[in-house]
Design an enzyme around this catalytic site. Structure first.
Site, PDB file in Angstrom:
ATOM      1  N   ASP A 263      -3.454  42.914  39.609  1.00  0.00           N
ATOM      2  CA  ASP A 263      -3.739  44.338  39.600  1.00  0.00           C
ATOM      3  C   ASP A 263      -5.013  44.546  40.436  1.00  0.00           C
ATOM      4  O   ASP A 263      -5.670  43.587  40.858  1.00  0.00           O
ATOM      5  CB  ASP A 263      -3.884  44.847  38.163  1.00  0.00           C
ATOM      6  CG  ASP A 263      -3.557  46.337  38.072  1.00  0.00           C
ATOM      7  OD1 ASP A 263      -3.201  46.807  36.979  1.00  0.00           O
ATOM      8  OD2 ASP A 263      -3.673  47.033  39.107  1.00  0.00           O
ATOM      9  N   TYR A 264      -5.357  45.804  40.614  1.00  0.00           N
ATOM     10  CA  TYR A 264      -6.390  46.201  41.569  1.00  0.00           C
ATOM     11  C   TYR A 264      -7.750  45.539  41.275  1.00  0.00           C
ATOM     12  O   TYR A 264      -8.304  45.760  40.197  1.00  0.00           O
ATOM     13  CB  TYR A 264      -6.547  47.723  41.505  1.00  0.00           C
ATOM     14  CG  TYR A 264      -6.995  48.384  42.776  1.00  0.00           C
ATOM     15  CD1 TYR A 264      -8.324  48.324  43.182  1.00  0.00           C
ATOM     16  CD2 TYR A 264      -6.095  49.058  43.597  1.00  0.00           C
ATOM     17  CE1 TYR A 264      -8.741  48.933  44.348  1.00  0.00           C
ATOM     18  CE2 TYR A 264      -6.507  49.681  44.765  1.00  0.00           C
ATOM     19  CZ  TYR A 264      -7.833  49.608  45.139  1.00  0.00           C
ATOM     20  OH  TYR A 264      -8.235  50.213  46.298  1.00  0.00           O
TER      21      TYR A 264
END
Ligand code: GLC
Length: 720
Positions: A263-264
């Site tokens: 994820d980011y």
């Protein structure tokens, strides 16, 4: 892998391989883009300026023209010219938005979920997309968490069914109008303590496997091409660097050899978590776990070569990650055509086309849940005057926060929808503001006056769409006081009131349940929300949705979910309303929820009869059949989601009081009766026992069939 991708790999330098594992915002490559990677917001990334145009993938941008621009600029700037794979959060629609996933799940309609994903994939593919970061399949039990709106709810089986349908819808045959799906967030992101986003997850491996992993496994079994790891820790280790989770379970046990993306900035967050000394160790842990793509951070770019030179990471590991990405690019066709399916003219014809709007409207109608109806709804279209009141009645901001390419200006508000049916018989007054802390009463009187002079009232209350979604967590699940003040004032002058609820989560609306004569929950219904709402309110369609996440009476009951364990001191259901000391209960509130899992009303009534079970003994290879007759005993043709639950009465570990094991949505004309049958196999009875074996233990199993999770057992069988 193919001969072609192996050849591409063999011609790549180490530096190129490493940068192929990096992902940047697509806007980085826009003409005049604000994402100047050296001085812009991503300048904190330590990426070599001359390698930026050789990252392997990008994310988050919408529009066919922008995709063409970014792709062209990328290819012009790239040294090695391996086309990008462009990804986007197409969570519940690309441009034509349908209800949030907690709403689509409430339809209990696998086929609808698949059709919606197919539609979204076509719109996204024509805008140049290759991958969607969906389905989100995180099991949820705490409505304080903002992201419950993206989930399918609290049941592992239903979550898995929706995951399968959605993956199949997005990916189809991986043709021109399909996109690759990326199931997320692996794993147990929905178990964040106190419902606070990104918070600690601390659950046993048994609970992880029993409740939180099945839906990801369903997506993997359905052939999902990608998987995204979650921000949170599992058993003390951040998912992106969690070898047991990603390598042992996902890769080795489940055999998933697709692309895994973080994820980011989650790579770097391992340092913040305190599980890694620095970004070098973060890169090491991620690669050892089996994570291929680093979303918008630069640990691989900065340290992977060093780790290889130190012999800590092998070139074979890097090659495997690069090859997974190249193989997916080849399967998507971007190696043949860097622009893939992007088509400006066809995109203009397809986005928001009548067929897509019609499907989005059907989804909004089938996702809506009638929570209460004291013979108020449906209103007659012959009504002389209707007051539409409330801060969410005349806005297009009812499509949720993962609105991708959707626009409020293209979304049908309730006011729009009601005017389409009633013309100028409907008048609007805002009544109050939607902010949960608003105390502004200046709009009340006008609304009350309108209600007083109208034959019936539609009152649109609930959450602004910004109150749910990533990072939007809440500690108060009641409606804002100003909305109750408006409701009370209106009820003083008009009893013919239906409340339309907009929400991204279960709300603890006990007071609303006590005072409102009718409550229609529309969730965040999407682009056609207003038309769907009006159609339901005035009887052109009949509510059939059923909640897949429990609505609590009060936040104090949370977490509250239907498939709970009985405990050693259960309070008898007949004592629900009273305090019984030394049983598992509260002094001040019943144990029962406000609305239970699987609950939803209709305008008609259904009679369940002739519940039968084909046998009361089951060998391991047998298939039992549980059947029921369902009759439409009311005045409206309608749909009904018939549910099968099973209880394992005794296990080497305690077992839930019941578990959803089947559902079927049927349509019945007035007076029509159908038989619904469910097959019961040994596989459905398996669970993770104390030794973490996935087995069905012999003994008694109870069988339930009903309209929601409060149904009682009608038969039992012995598994021998
Ligand atoms: C976000 C979300 C994830 C999303 C990703 C890309 O932080 O957690 O669900 O897909 O970033 O936008």
């Amino acid at each position: 892998m193919s001969k072609r991708t192996k050849e591409i790999l063999s011609n790549m330098t180490l530096e190129q391989k490493i940068y192929h594992l990096e992902q940047l915002p697509t806007a980085t490559f826009l003409t005049g883009g604000t994402y100047d990677i050296v001085t812009g917001p991503e300048s904190k990334l330590k990426l070599k300026k001359d390698m930026i145009y050789d990252v392997g993938t990008t994310l988050n941008l919408v529009g066919a023209e922008t995709m063409i621009d970014a792709t062209s600029n990328y290819l012009n700037g790239s040294k090695y010219k391996i086309p990008l794979m462009i990804m986007q959060d197409v969570i519940h629609g690309h441009r034509t938005l349908y209800p949030i996933n907690l709403g689509v799940a409430a339809s209990f309609d696998r086929g609808l979920a698949k059709e919606l994903a197919q539609m979204a994939a076509k719109e996204a593919a024509l805008d140049g997309m290759s991958v969607t970061f969906a389905p989100m399949v995180d099991l949820v039990r705490d409505p304080r968490w903002g992201r419950v709106m993206e989930s399918s709810g609290e049941d592992p089986y239903l979550n898995g069914e929706m995951a399968k349908a959605t993956v199949e819808g997005y990916q189809g045959d991986m043709g021109k109008y399909n996109i690759a799906a990326c199931v997320k967030h692996f794993a147990a992101y929905g178990a964040a303590e106190a419902g606070r986003d990104y918070n600690t997850v601390d659950i046993s491996e048994r609970t992880l496997r029993e409740y939180y992993l099945p839906a990801y496994k369903s997506a993997v079994d359905a052939g999902v091409k990608m998987l995204m790891t979650a921000f949170n820790i599992v058993d003390g280790v951040p998912c992106v660097g969690n070898k047991h989770l990603v390598k042992d379970i996902l890769r080795d046990e489940w055999g998933f050899d697709g692309v895994v993306i973080s994820d980011y900035s989650a790579f770097e967050e391992q340092v913040t978590h305190g599980s890694c000394e620095d970004k070098k160790e973060a890169a090491y842990n991620a690669m050892m776990a089996g994570c291929d793509i680093e979303m918008v951070s630069s640990c691989y770019a900065e340290y992977l070569e060093e780790l290889i030179n130190e012999g800590k990471i092998t070139m074979e590991q890097v090659d495997k990650s690069v090859l997974r990405i190249l193989d997916l690019k080849e399967e998507l066709g971007v190696l043949d055509n860097p622009y893939r399916s992007v088509d400006v003219e066809e995109s203009k014809r397809v986005q928001l086309c009548p067929e897509h709007r019609a499907l989005a409207r059907r989804a909004a109608e089938e996702s809506a849940v009638l929570l209460k109806n004291d013979n108020i709804l449906p209103f007659s279209k012959d009504v002389s005057s209707v007051a539409l009141i409330g801060p969410l009645g005349a806005t297009g901001e009812i499509h949720g926060t993962w609105h991708c390419g959707g626009k409020a200006s293209e979304t049908i508000s309730v006011f729009d929808g009601m005017k389409s049916i009633l013309g100028d018989k409907v008048k609007y007054a805002q009544g109050c503001y939607a902010e949960y802390d608003s105390e502004d009463t200046s709009l009340l009187d006008e609304a009350v006056e309108l209600a007083k002079n109208s034959q019936c009232v539609v009152l649109c209350l609930g959450e602004k769409q910004e109150y749910s979604g990533e990072s939007y967590c809440r500690t108060d699940l009641e409606l804002p006081q100003i909305q109750y003040k408006l409701l009370d004032r209106i009820l003083e002058v008009n009893k013919n009131v239906a409340v339309v609820l907009f929400t991204g989560r279960p709300l603890a609306i006990s007071r609303l349940d006590k005072t409102a004569p009718a409550i229609l929950n529309m969730w965040m219904p999407g682009t056609e929300g207003g038309n769907a709402c009006a159609s339901l309110l005035f009887g052109d369609s009949v509510p059939s949705g059923k909640i897949t996440m429990t609505f609590p009476r009060t936040l104090g009951q949370c977490p509250i979910y239907y498939n709970h364990y009985t405990t050693g001191r259960p309070k008898a259901q007949e004592d629900d309303e009273k305090f019984v000391r030394f049983t598992s209960c509260y002094l001040d509130v019943p144990n029962s929820p406000l609305y239970p899992f699987g609950y939803g009303l209709s305008y008609t009534s259904f009679e369940y009869s002739d519940l039968t079970l084909s046998n009361n003994t089951m060998n391991r290879t047998d298939t039992l059949v549980a059947s029921v007759k369902v009759k439409n005993t009311g005045k409206y043709k309608a749909k009904e989601a018939v549910q099968l639950y099973i209880r394992d009465v005794k296990g080497s570990c305690v077992r839930p009081v019941k578990e959803l094991k089947g559902f079927e949505k049927i349509t019945l004309d007035v007076g029509e009766e159908k038989t619904v049958s469910f097959e019961i196999t040994e596989q459905m009875l398996k669970y993770w026992n104390r030794d973490l074996e996935f087995v069905a233990e012999k003994g008694e199993f109870q069988v339930f069939i009903g309209k929601d999770s409060t149904c009682k057992p009608f038969a039992s069988f012995m598994l021998v």
